[in-house]
Design a protein around this motif. Structure first.
Motif, PDB file in Angstrom:
ATOM      1  N   LEU A  84       0.803  -1.216   0.000  1.00 23.59           N
ATOM      2  CA  LEU A  84       0.000   0.000   0.000  1.00 23.59           C
ATOM      3  C   LEU A  84       0.840   1.272   0.000  1.00 23.59           C
ATOM      4  CD1 LEU A  84      -2.870  -0.917   2.514  1.00 23.59           C
ATOM      5  CD2 LEU A  84      -2.865  -1.052   0.022  1.00 23.59           C
ATOM      6  N   ALA A  85       1.820   1.351   0.908  1.00 27.24           N
ATOM      7  CA  ALA A  85       2.593   2.588   1.056  1.00 27.24           C
ATOM      8  C   ALA A  85       3.737   2.684   0.059  1.00 27.24           C
ATOM      9  CB  ALA A  85       3.121   2.707   2.488  1.00 27.24           C
ATOM     10  N   LEU A  86       4.468   1.589  -0.143  1.00 34.95           N
ATOM     11  CA  LEU A  86       5.650   1.613  -0.999  1.00 34.95           C
ATOM     12  C   LEU A  86       5.386   1.057  -2.387  1.00 34.95           C
ATOM     13  CD1 LEU A  86       8.384   0.529   1.589  1.00 34.95           C
ATOM     14  CD2 LEU A  86       7.468   2.796   1.084  1.00 34.95           C
ATOM     15  N   ARG A  87       4.182   0.544  -2.624  1.00 37.16           N
ATOM     16  CA  ARG A  87       3.721   0.127  -3.951  1.00 37.16           C
ATOM     17  C   ARG A  87       4.577  -0.981  -4.549  1.00 37.16           C
ATOM     18  NH1 ARG A  87       2.410   5.362  -7.465  1.00 37.16           N
ATOM     19  NH2 ARG A  87       1.184   3.799  -8.574  1.00 37.16           N
ATOM     20  N   PHE A  88       4.856  -1.982  -3.745  1.00 39.07           N
ATOM     21  CA  PHE A  88       5.590  -3.151  -4.206  1.00 39.07           C
ATOM     22  C   PHE A  88       4.625  -4.143  -4.861  1.00 39.07           C
ATOM     23  CE2 PHE A  88       9.164  -1.539  -2.250  1.00 39.07           C
ATOM     24  CZ  PHE A  88      10.199  -2.440  -2.062  1.00 39.07           C
ATOM     25  N   PRO A  89       5.056  -4.845  -5.902  1.00 37.33           N
ATOM     26  CA  PRO A  89       4.284  -6.001  -6.379  1.00 37.33           C
ATOM     27  C   PRO A  89       4.217  -7.064  -5.285  1.00 37.33           C
ATOM     28  CG  PRO A  89       5.959  -5.350  -7.981  1.00 37.33           C
ATOM     29  CD  PRO A  89       6.241  -4.590  -6.721  1.00 37.33           C
ATOM     30  N   SER A  90       3.175  -7.880  -5.293  1.00 37.59           N
ATOM     31  CA  SER A  90       2.918  -8.788  -4.180  1.00 37.59           C
ATOM     32  C   SER A  90       4.048  -9.790  -3.961  1.00 37.59           C
ATOM     33  CB  SER A  90       1.597  -9.534  -4.399  1.00 37.59           C
ATOM     34  OG  SER A  90       1.624 -10.254  -5.618  1.00 37.59           O
ATOM     35  N   ARG A  91       4.596 -10.365  -5.038  1.00 35.55           N
ATOM     36  CA  ARG A  91       5.644 -11.369  -4.849  1.00 35.55           C
ATOM     37  C   ARG A  91       6.932 -10.738  -4.326  1.00 35.55           C
ATOM     38  NH1 ARG A  91       6.318 -16.540  -5.579  1.00 35.55           N
ATOM     39  NH2 ARG A  91       8.324 -17.434  -6.173  1.00 35.55           N
ATOM     40  N   LEU A  92       7.282  -9.557  -4.820  1.00 40.58           N
ATOM     41  CA  LEU A  92       8.471  -8.855  -4.323  1.00 40.58           C
ATOM     42  C   LEU A  92       8.255  -8.452  -2.857  1.00 40.58           C
ATOM     43  CD1 LEU A  92      11.256  -7.660  -4.923  1.00 40.58           C
ATOM     44  CD2 LEU A  92      10.110  -5.565  -5.689  1.00 40.58           C
ATOM     45  N   ALA A  93       7.028  -8.076  -2.511  1.00 37.64           N
ATOM     46  CA  ALA A  93       6.718  -7.725  -1.124  1.00 37.64           C
ATOM     47  C   ALA A  93       6.897  -8.934  -0.207  1.00 37.64           C
ATOM     48  CB  ALA A  93       5.292  -7.198  -1.029  1.00 37.64           C
ATOM     49  N   ALA A  94       6.474 -10.116  -0.668  1.00 44.98           N
ATOM     50  CA  ALA A  94       6.596 -11.325   0.159  1.00 44.98           C
ATOM     51  C   ALA A  94       8.061 -11.665   0.408  1.00 44.98           C
ATOM     52  CB  ALA A  94       5.884 -12.493  -0.524  1.00 44.98           C
ATOM     53  N   GLY A  95       8.896 -11.633  -0.632  1.00 44.07           N
ATOM     54  CA  GLY A  95      10.314 -11.958  -0.478  1.00 44.07           C
ATOM     55  C   GLY A  95      11.049 -10.956   0.391  1.00 44.07           C
ATOM     56  N   THR A  96      10.764  -9.675   0.196  1.00 43.10           N
ATOM     57  CA  THR A  96      11.391  -8.626   1.008  1.00 43.10           C
ATOM     58  C   THR A  96      10.948  -8.734   2.465  1.00 43.10           C
ATOM     59  OG1 THR A  96      11.425  -7.181  -0.928  1.00 43.10           O
ATOM     60  CG2 THR A  96      11.734  -6.141   1.219  1.00 43.10           C
ATOM     61  N   SER A  97       9.677  -9.074   2.663  1.00 45.40           N
ATOM     62  CA  SER A  97       9.159  -9.248   4.017  1.00 45.40           C
ATOM     63  C   SER A  97       9.900 -10.358   4.754  1.00 45.40           C
ATOM     64  CB  SER A  97       7.661  -9.558   3.959  1.00 45.40           C
ATOM     65  OG  SER A  97       7.173  -9.926   5.226  1.00 45.40           O
TER      66      SER A  97
END
Length: 302
Positions: A209-222
């Motif tokens: 929502l805030a940093l506008r990451f694609p979902s898969r990139l968000a999961a790996g970074t998380s």
């Protein structure tokens, strides 16, 4: 009549506000009792649904770990929190290795979250010692419901469409992105140290929502962020308590088996069904923890 001099000095009066000073809970280091073979077997079985939840939905393993460790394995709440963080850190490192191979980890974002998150984990671990176990479990139930709400928000944002890459922090990570990530990282760190959860539900929501990451990139970074923060939380908790490494390794072994099963079903089941599984667990377990431990506080049952 008795001579006052023979009675000695008058007792010192304690002001009312001094009678209610907070004291850390527990006050002494928690010792680990002897572990039986039966407890190890139970630990392995408990690890299966934890890994299954993580492999099937990508989040929520730690949210399931603490209640199962307390009510099924029989460890204290503080030990369950520390053991949960160990399991979370190990699982996250395995996930990072998988996602990094396909280029779905943003190192800058993970460091931005992790720097403040590691400090927050120390604060959360210290604050955990001041809260009685049943109160903490009530708050944990509230956290389960909040995590479900944030997961739904992130899912709707992802379904709305991909972010604009020309403005996304996933492509360029300027100073403004560092500031946003640092603020969320602090909150995640406090929750991590206090409750023993990875905080992936909050990190993924912020990334999408805030940093506008694609979902898969968000999961790996998380996952990389969780590994950094959870490692600090483990060290902070182990300063005050001891855990059974035999039981912890048993839970991790069962979690690995459950993760394999959950990952395979993730390839076969539609996204709506996997989301329904994770949501059902949070919606059922959260109110149950609140109800049971509120009743204990009120003296309705033990």
């Amino acid at each position: 009549m008795t001579d006052p001099a023979l009675l000695g000095p008058a007792p010192r009066r304690v002001p009312p506000w001094r009678r209610f000073r907070l004291r850390p809970w527990p006050l002494r280091r928690v010792q680990v009792p002897a572990v039986t073979g039966w407890q190890v077997a139970v630990a392995v079985l408990v690890g299966v649904p934890i890994g299954f939840q993580l492999g099937l939905t990508g989040t929520g393993g730690a949210l399931l770990a603490v209640p199962l460790l307390v009510y099924v394995v029989g460890v204290t709440v503080q030990q369950a929190v520390a053991m949960s963080l160990i399991i979370v850190a190990a699982s996250a490192l395995v996930g990072v290795w998988t996602y990094a191979g396909s280029g779905h980890v943003n190192g800058k974002a993970a460091v931005a979250f992790g720097l403040t998150g590691m400090v927050g984990a120390w604060v959360g671990a210290y604050g955990h010692r001041w809260v009685e176990p049943d109160v903490l479990l009530i708050l944990f139930g509230v956290l389960l419901l909040a995590s479900r709400a944030l997961t739904l928000i992130a899912a709707r944002a992802t379904a709305a469409g991909p972010p604009g890459h020309e403005e996304s922090c996933a492509v360029r990570f300027p100073t403004g992105c560092w500031g946003q990530a640092g603020g969320v990282g602090w909150v995640v760190g406090v929750l991590n140290g206090f409750f023993g959860v990875g905080g992936g539900f909050l990190i993924v929501t912020a990334l999408v929502l805030a940093l506008r990451f694609p979902s898969r990139l968000a999961a790996g970074t998380s996952l990389l962020t969780i590994a950094l923060i959870s490692s600090t939380g483990v060290i902070a908790h182990l300063q005050a308590i001891s855990v059974s490494w035999t039981v912890t390794l048993g839970v991790m072994a069962g979690s690995g088996l459950g993760m394999i099963l959950g990952a395979r079903l993730w390839d076969l089941w539609p996204a709506k069904r996997t989301g329904l599984v994770g949501g059902t667990i949070s919606v059922v377990l959260g109110p149950a923890l609140i109800l049971v431990n509120t009743g204990k506080r009120l003296g309705l049952w033990t």
